[in-house]
Design a protein around this motif. Structure first.
Motif, short mmCIF file in Angstrom:
data_model
loop_
_atom_site.label_atom_id
_atom_site.label_comp_id
_atom_site.label_asym_id
_atom_site.label_seq_id
_atom_site.Cartn_x
_atom_site.Cartn_y
_atom_site.Cartn_z
N PRO A 18 -22.57 -35.75 -50.77
CA PRO A 18 -22.25 -36.72 -49.71
C PRO A 18 -21.09 -37.64 -50.09
CG PRO A 18 -24.60 -36.61 -50.02
CD PRO A 18 -23.98 -35.81 -51.13
N LEU A 40 -19.99 -36.77 -39.29
CA LEU A 40 -20.87 -35.89 -40.08
C LEU A 40 -21.79 -35.08 -39.18
CD1 LEU A 40 -21.77 -38.36 -42.96
CD2 LEU A 40 -20.56 -36.19 -43.22
N PRO A 50 -26.96 -38.19 -41.21
CA PRO A 50 -27.47 -39.07 -42.25
C PRO A 50 -27.82 -40.44 -41.67
CG PRO A 50 -25.11 -38.82 -42.49
CD PRO A 50 -25.55 -37.88 -41.41
#
Length: 123
Positions: A18, A40, A50
């Motif tokens: 990440p 993302l 996330p």
């Protein structure tokens, strides 16, 4: 049930992936945390969103490490150090890909030579 090795590999990926992914995303343009999370989600085809509980501490850590700075508009951008890290990671990635391709070709060549020799010997 996963093996201990698998758990360690997953832990390392979760730590490194990440952070490098975020840094790489920011090499093109500064973004705020919400934009990062949305990007993302889009880049993963909707499979990974996330939580802010992951993104904000990671951004804080990257700020602390002087890899990012925060603009007046609240966006995150790469520092010179962050740019070097992203560039170095790209170099390492390209080098690893070349090595994998080289050894794959070498393995294929060696395998074909072995098979040819084996056929000649036992035909």
């Amino acid at each position: 049930m996963r093996s201990g090795w698998t758990d360690k590999a997953i832990l390392l990926l979760n730590r490194g992936f990440p952070r490098m992914y975020l840094l790489n995303m920011l090499k093109n343009k500064p973004m705020n945390a919400k934009e990062l999370i949305e990007t993302l989600l889009i880049n993963s085809g909707g499979k990974w969103k996330p939580s802010p509980k992951i993104v904000y501490p990671l951004l804080a850590k990257l700020l602390e490490e002087d890899l990012l700075y925060q603009t007046e508009e609240g966006q995150y951008a790469l520092t010179r150090k962050g740019t070097r890290v992203v560039s170095d990671a790209g170099t390492v990635s390209r080098t690893l890909k070349k090595q994998v391709n080289y050894f794959g070709k070498l393995r294929t060549l060696a395998g074909n030579t072995f098979v040819t020799g084996f056929k000649k010997r036992f035909s």
